[in-house]
Design a protein around this motif. Sequence first.
Motif, PDB file in Angstrom:
ATOM      1  N   GLY A  15     -38.825 -22.741  30.460  1.00 25.96           N
ATOM      2  CA  GLY A  15     -38.068 -21.536  30.727  1.00 25.96           C
ATOM      3  C   GLY A  15     -38.886 -20.421  31.342  1.00 25.96           C
ATOM      4  O   GLY A  15     -38.339 -19.465  31.875  1.00 25.96           O
ATOM      5  N   GLU A  16     -40.181 -20.532  31.277  1.00 28.49           N
ATOM      6  CA  GLU A  16     -41.064 -19.482  31.785  1.00 28.49           C
ATOM      7  C   GLU A  16     -41.854 -19.982  32.983  1.00 28.49           C
ATOM      8  O   GLU A  16     -42.456 -21.058  32.938  1.00 28.49           O
ATOM      9  N   THR A  17     -41.874 -19.182  34.035  1.00 27.86           N
ATOM     10  CA  THR A  17     -42.609 -19.559  35.235  1.00 27.86           C
ATOM     11  C   THR A  17     -44.097 -19.694  34.960  1.00 27.86           C
ATOM     12  O   THR A  17     -44.749 -20.604  35.476  1.00 27.86           O
ATOM     13  N   SER A  18     -44.644 -18.807  34.128  1.00 24.90           N
ATOM     14  CA  SER A  18     -46.072 -18.889  33.827  1.00 24.90           C
ATOM     15  C   SER A  18     -46.406 -20.198  33.120  1.00 24.90           C
ATOM     16  O   SER A  18     -47.452 -20.801  33.372  1.00 24.90           O
ATOM     17  N   THR A  19     -45.513 -20.676  32.277  1.00 28.28           N
ATOM     18  CA  THR A  19     -45.718 -21.968  31.615  1.00 28.28           C
ATOM     19  C   THR A  19     -45.681 -23.089  32.643  1.00 28.28           C
ATOM     20  O   THR A  19     -46.499 -24.012  32.611  1.00 28.28           O
ATOM     21  N   LEU A  20     -44.761 -23.007  33.579  1.00 30.01           N
ATOM     22  CA  LEU A  20     -44.649 -24.015  34.630  1.00 30.01           C
ATOM     23  C   LEU A  20     -45.934 -24.108  35.442  1.00 30.01           C
ATOM     24  O   LEU A  20     -46.477 -25.194  35.657  1.00 30.01           O
ATOM     25  N   VAL A  21     -46.456 -22.954  35.865  1.00 30.03           N
ATOM     26  CA  VAL A  21     -47.679 -22.946  36.670  1.00 30.03           C
ATOM     27  C   VAL A  21     -48.858 -23.463  35.849  1.00 30.03           C
ATOM     28  O   VAL A  21     -49.721 -24.181  36.356  1.00 30.03           O
ATOM     29  N   THR A  22     -48.890 -23.139  34.566  1.00 32.04           N
ATOM     30  CA  THR A  22     -49.955 -23.644  33.694  1.00 32.04           C
ATOM     31  C   THR A  22     -49.887 -25.165  33.591  1.00 32.04           C
ATOM     32  O   THR A  22     -50.919 -25.839  33.601  1.00 32.04           O
ATOM     33  N   GLY A  27     -52.433 -30.480  35.728  1.00 29.02           N
ATOM     34  CA  GLY A  27     -52.285 -31.771  36.388  1.00 29.02           C
ATOM     35  C   GLY A  27     -51.019 -32.511  36.042  1.00 29.02           C
ATOM     36  O   GLY A  27     -50.936 -33.722  36.212  1.00 29.02           O
ATOM     37  N   LEU A  28     -50.012 -31.806  35.557  1.00 34.32           N
ATOM     38  CA  LEU A  28     -48.784 -32.474  35.128  1.00 34.32           C
ATOM     39  C   LEU A  28     -47.695 -32.458  36.189  1.00 34.32           C
ATOM     40  O   LEU A  28     -46.550 -32.141  35.934  1.00 34.32           O
ATOM     41  N   GLY A  29     -48.039 -32.810  37.414  1.00 31.49           N
ATOM     42  CA  GLY A  29     -47.031 -32.988  38.444  1.00 31.49           C
ATOM     43  C   GLY A  29     -46.959 -31.874  39.447  1.00 31.49           C
ATOM     44  O   GLY A  29     -47.931 -31.173  39.711  1.00 31.49           O
ATOM     45  N   VAL A  30     -45.772 -31.714  40.006  1.00 27.95           N
ATOM     46  CA  VAL A  30     -45.508 -30.697  41.015  1.00 27.95           C
ATOM     47  C   VAL A  30     -44.241 -29.943  40.622  1.00 27.95           C
ATOM     48  O   VAL A  30     -43.467 -30.401  39.790  1.00 27.95           O
ATOM     49  N   LEU A  42     -53.868 -19.471  39.912  1.00 24.41           N
ATOM     50  CA  LEU A  42     -54.677 -20.175  38.915  1.00 24.41           C
ATOM     51  C   LEU A  42     -55.568 -21.174  39.632  1.00 24.41           C
ATOM     52  O   LEU A  42     -55.180 -21.740  40.663  1.00 24.41           O
ATOM     53  N   ASP A  43     -56.747 -21.399  39.068  1.00 27.82           N
ATOM     54  CA  ASP A  43     -57.620 -22.431  39.620  1.00 27.82           C
ATOM     55  C   ASP A  43     -56.881 -23.762  39.611  1.00 27.82           C
ATOM     56  O   ASP A  43     -56.115 -24.053  38.696  1.00 27.82           O
ATOM     57  N   ASP A  44     -57.098 -24.546  40.620  1.00 23.02           N
ATOM     58  CA  ASP A  44     -56.543 -25.898  40.737  1.00 23.02           C
ATOM     59  C   ASP A  44     -55.038 -25.936  40.998  1.00 23.02           C
ATOM     60  O   ASP A  44     -54.422 -26.987  40.858  1.00 23.02           O
TER      61      ASP A  44
END
Length: 83
Positions: A15-22, A27-30, A42-44
């Motif tokens: 539900g949170e964009t910051s969680t998605l980017v984290t 390395g959990l997909g796109v 964020l790095d990487d």
Amino acid sequence: MRDVGVEPRIRHEVGETSTLVTLMAGGLGVAVVPEPVTALALDDVAYLLPAGADAHVEPAVAHRADRTEPLLARTVGIIRAVI
């Protein structure tokens, strides 16, 4: 995505964009995100525009249906005038 032959397999929904980017940094997909999310550097994590895609999003306005304040009505009117 399907228009270019990609069938996504959804593994996580957040539900949170910051969680998605984290999750992407881990390395959990796109993910497909709106352009302002690129400010969450964020790095990487690499943000790429879809090449040759007719990518656009129809804008929308959301508010509580039971709210009728004049300022809300004016704001919605202004937004409707520009979209």
